[in-house]
Design an enzyme around this catalytic site. Structure first.
Site, PDB file in Angstrom:
ATOM      1  N   TYR A   1      33.978  44.092  36.848  1.00 22.41           N
ATOM      2  CA  TYR A   1      35.095  43.236  37.719  1.00 22.41           C
ATOM      3  C   TYR A   1      34.612  44.103  38.932  1.00 22.41           C
ATOM      4  CZ  TYR A   1      38.722  42.604  40.946  1.00 22.41           C
ATOM      5  OH  TYR A   1      39.676  42.225  41.871  1.00 22.41           O
TER       6      TYR A   1
ATOM      7  N   GLU B   1      36.301  38.737  45.554  1.00 23.69           N
ATOM      8  CA  GLU B   1      36.005  39.353  44.515  1.00 23.69           C
ATOM      9  C   GLU B   1      34.923  38.776  43.672  1.00 23.69           C
ATOM     10  OE1 GLU B   1      39.929  39.761  42.211  1.00 23.69           O
ATOM     11  OE2 GLU B   1      39.689  37.776  41.375  1.00 23.69           O
TER      12      GLU B   1
END
Lengths: 290, 381, 290, 381
Positions: free
Chosen positions: B101, B189
Site C-alpha cells: 500500500y 493512494e
C-alpha cells in the site's frame, strides 16, 4: 483586559479597496478599531474614506504607519501570498478572513509565519472582537458586550448565536475569537485557551468545536492539565454522516475519528461543562461565574 | 471532489507510474472490444465514488472478450452504496507476487502531506493501522522541500529489501507525490502496489481526492468532475453555489454558516426530529440563493417541514425574507415552513414576512421545536 | 578536552563502500575513531571490514547504532540529500567532505539543518581531528599531536602545513577544524572560536583564512569583543587577482571586497597576532603560550 | 563559468522576458545581413567575457545595414582586456525613456540569492551602492519558498510607481529568478532594464555567471561554454582537471590544495618573487595530472623557474615524484625546477627523485627562496 487585540491595536487592511475589504474596513472603523492604513497594489497614495492612507505594499504600509496587526480580505488564490507578505513585513498578528484557501498553500504558509514569529488567525475565520475596544474581522459588534467570558470557536454564525445568547442574558465577553473551519489554520483552541488562562479579566471560557480532527480533544487535554479557569464546550455536527465535508473544509469525520461523541467524551473527561445545545451556554456559564 | 480510478491512473501514468493497459467502457460492446485489444485476461472494474466495490461485486476477472462483455453487462447499471455504475474500466490482469500500500493524505495534525506505506497492501489500510501498526511507515513531508530523494528511498526500502525494487518504488513515490501536489489533492493512494511475477513494481488501483479549493486554479482537474456519479440534488446545489448534503430525515434545513447549520441539525435531533439535509447558504444574502435553496429542499419528497435558521451578520435577514417570498410565489409550498431570523435588519424582515402571510420567530429553540412537531404530524403555530 | 568530537564520538560513514568513503573509514578506524556504522543504499546487512554494519538508510543506521555524528563521502550531486538525510535522522554533528556541491543546494540545506538543531561542518572541508582521541574526515593523523592549541582553517593542505610546523616545534593541538572553502557552509570561524573559547584545554587559537567574503572580518570582530584567549591569524591569497576564483568557490575577491589586506587589517584592529607566512605561527603561538 | 550576453538573452527570452530582436555574427557580412533582417537601427555589441565593453569601443550604433557591416568590421578582432572579440551581437536599437538595474547574486553573508534593483540603471551598480545606497533595494530570497509574488511586486514598485509598469517589471523579476535557478547561476543581471518610448519594460543587456559545480547536472548550460573566449592555458588546464589561473610573474607554481597554493604564491612574493600562476592539482595524486601541470606551466615563456610544493595527505608524494620524472623525460625542462615534498610516502618520493637527478627539500620556505633566486637569475642548489 482581553487577548490578542485591544484599544491600542493599530490595524492595516489588506484588500481595503475590494468589495469585502472596504465594507468591513468601514464597519471596523465605526466600531472604534484604529485602522491606520490599507493595502491595494496600484492604489498607493489614495485615501480610503478620505482618511486612511492606502499603500502598494504591506512593507510600505508598516513603515509609514507603525501598524502591528493586519486583516486580510483578498481572493483565495492570493491569500497565501498576502499572509506571507504580512509576516515578511514584520506584522505580529495576522487575521485572514478569506474562505477557500487551498490547504496545500497553508502547508507552506504555516511554517513561514511561524519562523517569522507572527501569530496567524484563520484563514476562513470571522476574526475576533474585544467588545468596546476593537474588532478585527467580521463579527457583528452589536451582539457583543464587555464582560468576563472568553469565547473561542471554529465557526462564524454559531459564535454569533452563542455570543448573542450570552449578551441577551447579561453576560459580556473579554474577547470572542473565531479560529476558522479549515484543516490547517494559524491559531488553534489551545493557543486561545492559553491566552484566556493568562488574561486576568477572563473568568470563564466558552469553546465551540465541531466534528473533524483532534483539536478539541487536544484542547480538552490542555484544559485538564493546564487550566484553572472553568471551560464550557459544545460540539456541532452530532448528526453529520462520516466522510462528508460539512461546509467547512475541516468538518469531516474520517473513518471512526473526529466524531462529535469522541469530542464530547474528551470534554467530559477533562471536567468541562458540556452544552448540548447553544442555549445551554447561558446557564452553564452563569453557574461558573459565581 | 473525488475522481474515478481511471482518471487517477491517467494522471499517474502520464507521470511515469507503471500501470497495466486499460480503457473505459460504458457498454458491454465497448468492454468486449477493449478486452480484445488488450489481448489477455482482463479485470472489469466499476467506476463509482464509493469504497467496497469488490465486496459489492463491482470488480470481476474475465478470461475472454466474450466474458468481459458478460461481466460488464452485469456491472453496468448496478447500484453500489446508492450510486449507479455508469462506466467500467477494462484493464489487463496482472499476476500478483506481493501486494503493498502507498498513500498520501493531507494531515491536519502535522499540517503536512503524510506518506503512508505498508508491505501489507490490498486490504483496508485503516485496519492495518489498527491491528499491526509496525507494518506502516508514516512520513510527513515538508512541502517547502518536497519529497526528498532520501525519503523516497526510505519509503522504498520499507516495502522491499531488494535495491532494484526499492528504487522502482521510490520512483513511484516521487511520481505519486508530484501527482498529489500538481493535482491539488487531499488524498492520493495506490492500493495495491504490486510486484508481479516478472518482478516489476506496478500500480493496480489508484484513488485521488481533490481539495475543492484547488479547482479554481486547476481547470484541467476541475474538468474531471463526473456529475453522473453524484447525488443530483448535490450537483444542483453546487451549481447554485450552495453547500448541500442530503440526509435521511424529514426536516429540511436552510441555514447560513456551516457551524450553525450543523448545530441546527443537531438541535432538530435533540428535539426528536431528523434533519433531511445539511444546507449552508453562506455569508452573502443574495435572494436568488434562497430561491435555489428552497427549490432543492422541496424537491426531496421525504421533506415534511422546512426550517430556516438565519443569524444576520453579513447576511441581511431582509434579503432572506425577500427570497422566501419570491420563491414561494413562484412555487407554492406543499409543506409547512418555520422561519427563525435574527440580526441585521431583523425588523424589516419580520415586516416583509408578516405582510406575506409568514410568521417568524427570533428564537432558535422555539423554531426547531415547531419544525420537528410539524414534520412528525403536529401543526404550525 | 576538545571541541565537537572526542573519544566518545560515535560515527557513521555515509558512502562507506565508495572509493573515498572506504579508504577514509579505514584510516579513521586505525586512528581510533569509533566508527559504529556505515550507509550505502542496497548494501544494508553487509559488514564493512568484517566488523562495521552497513545500512540502507541513515535512519536505520542511527536507530541500530545510537550514532551521534556522521561523515559524508558521496558524489557532489547527492551531497545535499545526504546532509538532509543525516539531519532528518537526528544526528547532531554532520561533517560533509564532498567537494563541488552546488551553492544553490546549500541555500536549502542550510536552513534545513539549522531547523533540525544539528551542526554541519563543510561541505568541501577536510573534517576535523582531536589528536589522540578521534578524527572525522581526511586530516592525516600523524601530523598532529595532543596539546593546547586550537586550529581552524578554510583550507585543507594549508592546515596540514601549519599543524605540521606546530607539531614539529613540539606544540600540540586540542582540535584542528577545517571549515571548508565554499561560500555557504555550515560552521564558520565564529562558531569554532566560540567553542575554543569555552574549551578549558585550548590556550591559543590559530586561524587560517583566505580571500573572499567577510567571514574573517566578522571573526576578528568576535575575537575583539568576545574572546579572552589569544588568536593568531593568517590570510592566504595576498597575490590573488580580483574577480578570479582561486580554486575554492569562496576564494574570490569581488570588487574591492574580500581582499587579504582588508582581512589582515581587521586582524590587527582586533589585536590578533598576524602570521605573514605559515612558518610564523610557531613563534607567534609560542610567545602566547607563555 | 561566464556566458555571453546573447546566450543569457536567449535563456531569458525563452522564459518570456521582452528583449529586442538580435542575432549573432562572426563576420561583417553576417552583421549586415542581420541588420537588414531587423530592418531598423541596430546596435553592434562585442561578445567577450569582460566588463567595460562600451568604454573600450565594443558597442556601436549603426543606422544602416552598411553601417552595421562597418561597425562589425571594426569590433570583430579587437582586443578588450586581453581577450579577442570573435562574435558580435547585432540587435535592434531601442528608444530609451528610462534605465533601471535588476540583478541577483548568490550572497554568502545571507546564504541566499539576493535581488538588487535600482531605478538608477545603465551604470555600474557598485557605484550606485557606494554613492546613493537609498536607490537600491536589496531583497534576499529564501529558496525554500522561491521569489514570492509579493516580493516580485515590491521589486516592481521600487522601480516604477505606475501599476502597469510595476506589474511588467515584477513578471520580469519572476522570469529572471527562474533563469537564475534553472541555470544554476551565481549571478544574473539585466542592466539596463529600460522603459522605451512606448512605455514597455524591456531588457537591453543581460549577464549570467554560472556556478561551475552546477555544470555536471546541467549539460545544456555546460554546452554554452565558449572556449575561444578564454585564456587557452586555462582551457587546457580545465580539460586536464586542474585549477589554473595565469598571472604576470615568472615563478611557475604547482601545489596541491587551493589554500596552500595561494599561501605558496604569497610566499613567493614575500621572498621578492612574482608567481606566474595559481595551479592546484587537487587531492588525488594521479601522475598524469603532474605531467599535464608541467606542460601547462612550461608553455608560458615568462616562467623562469618552477616550484613544486606538495603536502602529502591524501596525495601520495611518490606519485607526484613519478609524475615529475615522467614529464621531464617526455619534455626535458628548459628552466630550473625546485621541489618541496613532505607527508605521505615522502621517503620513497625523495628516493625516486634523487635517482633521477632531482634534489628535493621538505621545507617550504627554503624551497620558495630557492625558486625565487633561480627565477631572478640565481642558481639552483
Amino acid at each position: 483586559m482581553s487577548i490578542f487585540i485591544n484599544k491600542q491595536t493599530k490595524l492595516i487592511v489588506q484588500g481595503i479597496t475590494g468589495r469585502d475589504g472596504s465594507f468591513h474596513a468601514k464597519q471596523m472603523m465605526e466600531y472604534g478599531t484604529q485602522v491606520v492604513g490599507g493595502v491595494t497594489p496600484g492604489k498607493g497614495g489614495q485615501k480610503f474614506e478620505g482618511t486612511v492612507p492606502v499603500f502598494n505594499t504591506v512593507a510600505a504600509a508598516v513603515e509609514a504607519t507603525g501598524a502591528d496587526t493586519t486583516v486580510i480580505y483578498v481572493p483565495p488564490m492570493f491569500a497565501a501570498d498576502a499572509i506571507m507578505e504580512a509576516a515578511d513585513a514584520g506584522l505580529k498578528f495576522i487575521v485572514a478572513i478569506t474562505e477557500g484557501v487551498p490547504v496545500l498553500d497553508m502547508t507552506r504558509v504555516y511554517p513561514y509565519v511561524k519562523e517569522s514569529g507572527a501569530r496567524l488567525l484563520g484563514p476562513n475565520c470571522p476574526g475576533l472582537i474585544t467588545p468596546g475596544e476593537s474588532k478585527v474581522g467580521i463579527i457583528p459588534g452589536r451582539i457583543c458586550a464587555p464582560g468576563p467570558v472568553g469565547v473561542v470557536s471554529r465557526s462564524g454564525t454559531l459564535t454569533y448565536e452563542v455570543v448573542y445568547q450570552l449578551t441577551r442574558a447579561g453576560i459580556g465577553q473579554t474577547t470572542c475569537v473565531g479560529i476558522g473551519g479549515d484543516p490547517i489554520n494559524g491559531t488553534n483552541f489551545i493557543d486561545c485557551l492559553e491566552a484566556f488562562e493568562k488574561d486576568p479579566a477572563t473568568k470563564v471560557v466558552c469553546m465551540m468545536g465541531e466534528i473533524g480532527g483532534a483539536d478539541e480533544q487536544n484542547a480538552a487535554d490542555f484544559v485538564k492539565h493546564h487550566m484553572k479557569k472553568p471551560v464550557v464546550g459544545f460540539i456541532a455536527g452530532q448528526t453529520a454522516p462520516p466522510g462528508r465535508r460539512m461546509g467547512h473544509a475541516g468538518a469531516i469525520i474520517s473513518g471512526a475519528a473526529g466524531t462529535a461523541a469522541e469530542k464530547i467524551a474528551a470534554f467530559e473527561a477533562a471536567g468541562m461543562g458540556v452544552a448540548k445545545r447553544p442555549l445551554d451556554f447561558v446557564e452553564l456559564v452563569k453557574a461558573r461565574l459565581n | 471532489m473525488n475522481i474515478h480510478e481511471y482518471q487517477a491512473k491517467d494522471i499517474l501514468r502520464k507521470l511515469g507510474v507503471p500501470i497495466p493497459a486499460g480503457e473505459i467502457a460504458t457498454t458491454p460492446d465497448e468492454a468486449e472490444a477493449i478486452a480484445r485489444r488488450i489481448g489477455s485476461e482482463v479485470v472489469v472494474k466499476a467506476q463509482v465514488h464509493a469504497g467496497g466495490r469488490g465486496k459489492a461485486g463491482g470488480v470481476k476477472l474475465a478470461k475472454t472478450p466474450q466474458e468481459a462483455r458478460e461481466k460488464a453487462a452485469a456491472i453496468l447499471g448496478m447500484q453500489i452504496k446508492g450510486l449507479t455504475v455508469m462506466k467500467v474500466l477494462v484493464t489487463a490482469a496482472s499476476e500478483i507476487a506481493s501486494e503493498a500500500y502507498a498513500g498520501i493524505i493531507l494531515d491536519r495534525a502535522t499540517k503536512k502531506p503524510v506518506f503512508m506505506v505498508s508491505p501489507a497492501g490490498g486490504i483496508d489500510i485503516e485496519e492495518v493501522a489498527a491491528t499491526t501498526p509496525e507494518k506502516i511507515l508514516k512520513l510527513p513531508i515538508d512541502t517547502r522541500f518536497g519529497l526528498m530523494p532520501f525519503q523516497a528511498m526510505r519509503l522504498g526500502f520499507f516495502l522491499y529489501d531488494d535495491l532494484a525494487k526499492a528504487r522502482a518504488a521510490s520512483k513511484i513515490m516521487q511520481q505519486l507525490y508530484t501527482a498529489f501536489m500538481q493535482s491539488g489533492c487531499s488524498l492520493a493512494e495506490i492500493n495495491p502496489l504490486i510486484v508481479d511475477k516478472a518482478g516489476q513494481v506496478i500500480a493496480l488501483d489508484a484513488k485521488m481526492g481533490i481539495d475543492d479549493n484547488e479547482l479554481d486554479r486547476r481547470p484541467e482537474i476541475a474538468a474531471l468532475r463526473d456529475e453522473t456519479a453524484e447525488e443530483p440534488s448535490e450537483v444542483d446545489a453546487r451549481n447554485a453555489n450552495l453547500t448541500f448534503i442530503k440526509l435521511e430525515g424529514n426536516v429540511g434545513c436552510c441555514v447560513n454558516g456551516a457551524g450553525l447549520a450543523m448545530a441546527t441539525m443537531d438541535l432538530v435531533k435533540y428535539y426528536g426530529g431528523e434533519p433531511a439535509n445539511f444546507l449552508d447558504i453562506g455569508g452573502s444574502s443574495n435572494p436568488e440563493k434562497v430561491v435555489n435553496a428552497l427549490r432543492i429542499i422541496t424537491s426531496d419528497p421525504s421533506v415534511k417541514a422546512i426550517l430556516f435558521n438565519i443569524f444576520g451578520g453579513i447576511t441581511r435577514t431582509d434579503d432572506v425574507a425577500n427570497g422566501i417570498v419570491t420563491a414561494t410565489k413562484m412555487n407554492p409550498l406543499k409543506v409547512p415552513i418555520v422561519i427563525r431570523l435574527t440580526g441585521t435588519n431583523e425588523e424589516i424582515a419580520m415586516k416583509i414576512l408578516s405582510e406575506n402571510g409568514f410568521s417568524a420567530s427570533s428564537d432558535m429553540d422555539e423554531a426547531v421545536k415547531k419544525a420537528v412537531a410539524l414534520a412528525t404530524g403536529g401543526q404550525a403555530a
